[in-house]
Scaffold this active site. Structure first.
Site, PDB file in Angstrom:
ATOM      1  N   HIS A 117       5.868  42.678   0.771  1.00 45.35           N
ATOM      2  CA  HIS A 117       5.223  43.158  -0.470  1.00 45.35           C
ATOM      3  C   HIS A 117       3.966  42.324  -0.754  1.00 45.35           C
ATOM      4  O   HIS A 117       2.877  42.869  -0.978  1.00 45.35           O
ATOM      5  CB  HIS A 117       6.220  43.042  -1.630  1.00 45.35           C
ATOM      6  CG  HIS A 117       5.620  43.330  -2.974  1.00 45.35           C
ATOM      7  ND1 HIS A 117       5.795  44.522  -3.633  1.00 45.35           N
ATOM      8  CD2 HIS A 117       4.836  42.554  -3.792  1.00 45.35           C
ATOM      9  CE1 HIS A 117       5.142  44.496  -4.786  1.00 45.35           C
ATOM     10  NE2 HIS A 117       4.553  43.302  -4.912  1.00 45.35           N
ATOM     11  N   GLU A 118       4.098  40.999  -0.731  1.00 45.98           N
ATOM     12  CA  GLU A 118       2.953  40.141  -1.074  1.00 45.98           C
ATOM     13  C   GLU A 118       1.805  40.317  -0.087  1.00 45.98           C
ATOM     14  O   GLU A 118       0.625  40.309  -0.468  1.00 45.98           O
ATOM     15  CB  GLU A 118       3.392  38.678  -1.131  1.00 45.98           C
ATOM     16  CG  GLU A 118       4.442  38.380  -2.196  1.00 45.98           C
ATOM     17  CD  GLU A 118       4.049  38.854  -3.588  1.00 45.98           C
ATOM     18  OE1 GLU A 118       4.945  39.224  -4.362  1.00 45.98           O
ATOM     19  OE2 GLU A 118       2.837  38.873  -3.909  1.00 45.98           O
ATOM     20  N   HIS A 121      -0.577  42.837  -1.062  1.00 47.91           N
ATOM     21  CA  HIS A 121      -1.644  42.352  -1.974  1.00 47.91           C
ATOM     22  C   HIS A 121      -2.716  41.611  -1.176  1.00 47.91           C
ATOM     23  O   HIS A 121      -3.915  41.792  -1.429  1.00 47.91           O
ATOM     24  CB  HIS A 121      -1.052  41.398  -3.006  1.00 47.91           C
ATOM     25  CG  HIS A 121      -0.160  42.044  -4.009  1.00 47.91           C
ATOM     26  ND1 HIS A 121      -0.538  43.145  -4.730  1.00 47.91           N
ATOM     27  CD2 HIS A 121       1.109  41.757  -4.397  1.00 47.91           C
ATOM     28  CE1 HIS A 121       0.464  43.492  -5.550  1.00 47.91           C
ATOM     29  NE2 HIS A 121       1.464  42.665  -5.365  1.00 47.91           N
ATOM     30  N   HIS A 127      -0.073  47.257  -7.184  1.00 51.21           N
ATOM     31  CA  HIS A 127       1.276  47.774  -7.307  1.00 51.21           C
ATOM     32  C   HIS A 127       1.276  49.298  -7.357  1.00 51.21           C
ATOM     33  O   HIS A 127       0.343  49.911  -7.838  1.00 51.21           O
ATOM     34  CB  HIS A 127       1.951  47.200  -8.553  1.00 51.21           C
ATOM     35  CG  HIS A 127       2.356  45.793  -8.362  1.00 51.21           C
ATOM     36  ND1 HIS A 127       2.331  44.852  -9.365  1.00 51.21           N
ATOM     37  CD2 HIS A 127       2.793  45.140  -7.259  1.00 51.21           C
ATOM     38  CE1 HIS A 127       2.751  43.683  -8.907  1.00 51.21           C
ATOM     39  NE2 HIS A 127       3.032  43.832  -7.615  1.00 51.21           N
TER      40      HIS A 127
END
Lengths: 365, 84
Positions: A117-118, A121, A127
């Site tokens: 997930h990170e 970014h 998101h």
């Protein structure tokens, strides 16, 4: 997308692991990092090269409370990690809260899932409001062995970096929408007055007292259960639910998976020729459970705990033209058979189909 | 099934809501105590934005589903705006 659409100017990025958490073996941390990076390199032209003792594009570290980036961590739970959008210096860097219970499995927080997930970014994604997306803000566990990057995330990252060079473009799972007329189900069961519809790694939960349908990951409640459950039924008298996938079945006692499961379906009396169960329902009034396999069905006596004599029989001969059964459940005396986007209402007393609806008729669409 | 969080007292709830919206929805950290009334329109506006993002019922009120979502472990990057 992150405002300003930041992206890396090159597709060939470097990463460095600055430190390790004492809660996991170093090799497991490195494996989690590599697997998380692969999630994104599999669907884009991006490559990631590990570097040591020099500045990398993506610096990965475990940090504690205030770690001088104006975003202090908050101890166990709450914020698990954060990462910065592409750019010089801190841009692209991933910080993981050292006070979380990092793991390789379903307990605590799975490092691979959070890292993947990170890194989204780090590559420029923000998101997603799709509850099934990897880039959805709140944590949800998926067995890393079963992890597939959802289509929502693939669309996002490919909009920034383009498609991967592989001949066959990878695709990912989409999140079921309760009112999607195309929606079909893997399995359905009642559970203490609610109806649980299984679809992929999700379950749609319909409580009679709530108008809306709640979508959750199966793993949220039962991390040990696989996705794509194939059949399920509730034995109301014993307050148990049996869930089937391939040649195994699990037993829910109340809301918890009973120890000692999964067990082979052959313990129930199926012949070895049966490899999976398509659907099942249990008739509370007779104590008989019906298992549907391809074009036939078996009948199981819950009291004798054995299959009744004279089965399998042809579905069509006793239930009419309902075709292959994807899912079935009994409610208020009627049995509901699901075949694709169609649902048949069967009256066991009259032994005939008395209604036909859309598969999503239970969701107040 | 996860049990709904125990009912918290109002000031704690407001603190949770405010802190969440400041961290992830850009609610300005106000230094005007009198604005801390529940009816603070900026807070309600941000709360509605958060509820819409998570597909919750947009009530503008810190209802149970909203509080449950706010208490879930999550990523520290804000849901709106940039994170530099």
């Amino acid at each position: 997308f992150t405002p300003g659409n930041p992206k890396w100017k090159t597709n060939h990025l470097t990463y460095r692991i600055l430190n390790y958490t004492p809660k996991m073996r170093q090799a497991d941390v490195e494996a989690a990092v590599q697997k998380a990076l692969q999630v994104w390199s599999n669907v884009t032209p991006l490559t990631f090269q590990k570097v040591e003792d020099k500045e990398a594009d993506i610096m990965i570290s475990f940090a504690y409370r205030d770690h001088r980036d104006n975003s202090p961590f908050d101890g166990p739970n709450g914020q698990l990690a954060h990462a910065f959008q592409p750019g010089e210096g801190i841009g692209g860097d991933v910080h993981l809260d050292e006070e979380e219970a990092w793991t390789t499995g379903g307990r605590g927080f799975n490092l691979f899932i959070v890292l993947a997930h990170e890194l989204g970014h780090s590559l420029g994604l923000s998101h997603s409001s799709d509850p099934g997306a990897l880039m959805y803000p709140s944590y949800s566990y998926t067995d890393p062995k079963e992890f597939l990057l959802p289509q929502d995330d693939i669309d996002g990252i490919q909009a920034i970096y383009g498609q991967s060079a592989t001949a066959v473009q990878p695709t990912g799972p989409t999140t079921p929408q309760a009112c999607d007329p195309q929606l079909t189900f893997d399995a359905i069961t009642t559970l203490r007055g609610e109806i649980i519809f299984f679809k992929g790694r999700y379950m749609l939960r319909k409580h009679p007292a709530r108008a809306e349908t709640e979508l959750s990951f199966i793993s949220l409640f039962w991390p040990r259960l696989p996705s794509k459950i194939q059949a399920a039924y509730e034995n109301v008298e014993r307050d148990e639910v049996l869930l089937f996938k391939e040649d195994k079945y699990w037993l829910l006692r109340g809301y918890d998976i009973a120890p000692g499961y999964p067990k082979p379906i052959y313990h129930l009396g199926f012949p070895k020729t049966v490899k999976r169960v398509n659907a099942a329902y249990s008739d509370e009034s007779t104590g008989k459970t019906y298992f549907f396999v391809a074009d036939r069905y078996w009948r199981y006596d819950e009291n004798k705990r054995s299959m009744d004599y004279g089965y399998p029989r042809k579905i069509v001969s006793d239930f009419g033209r309902i075709g292959r059964v994807d899912a079935a459940f009994q409610k208020d005396g009627y049995v509901y058979f699901f075949h694709g986007q169609t649902q048949f209402q069967f009256d066991p007393a009259a032994k005939r189909i008395v209604g036909q609806m859309k598969s999503i008729s239970w969701f107040n669409c | 099934f996860p049990v709904a969080p125990a009912a918290q007292d109002e000031s704690k709830t407001l603190q949770l809501v405010e802190s969440y919206l400041q961290k992830f929805y850009g609610l300005q950290r106000g230094h005007h105590p009198h604005l801390r009334r529940k009816g603070d329109s900026r807070l309600v506006e941000k709360l509605r934005e958060m509820q819409a993002f998570f597909g919750l019922q947009v009530t503008g009120k810190p209802d149970l589903d909203t509080l449950e979502m706010m208490e879930k472990p999550r990523c520290g990057v804000p849901d709106v705006g940039q994170y530099m």
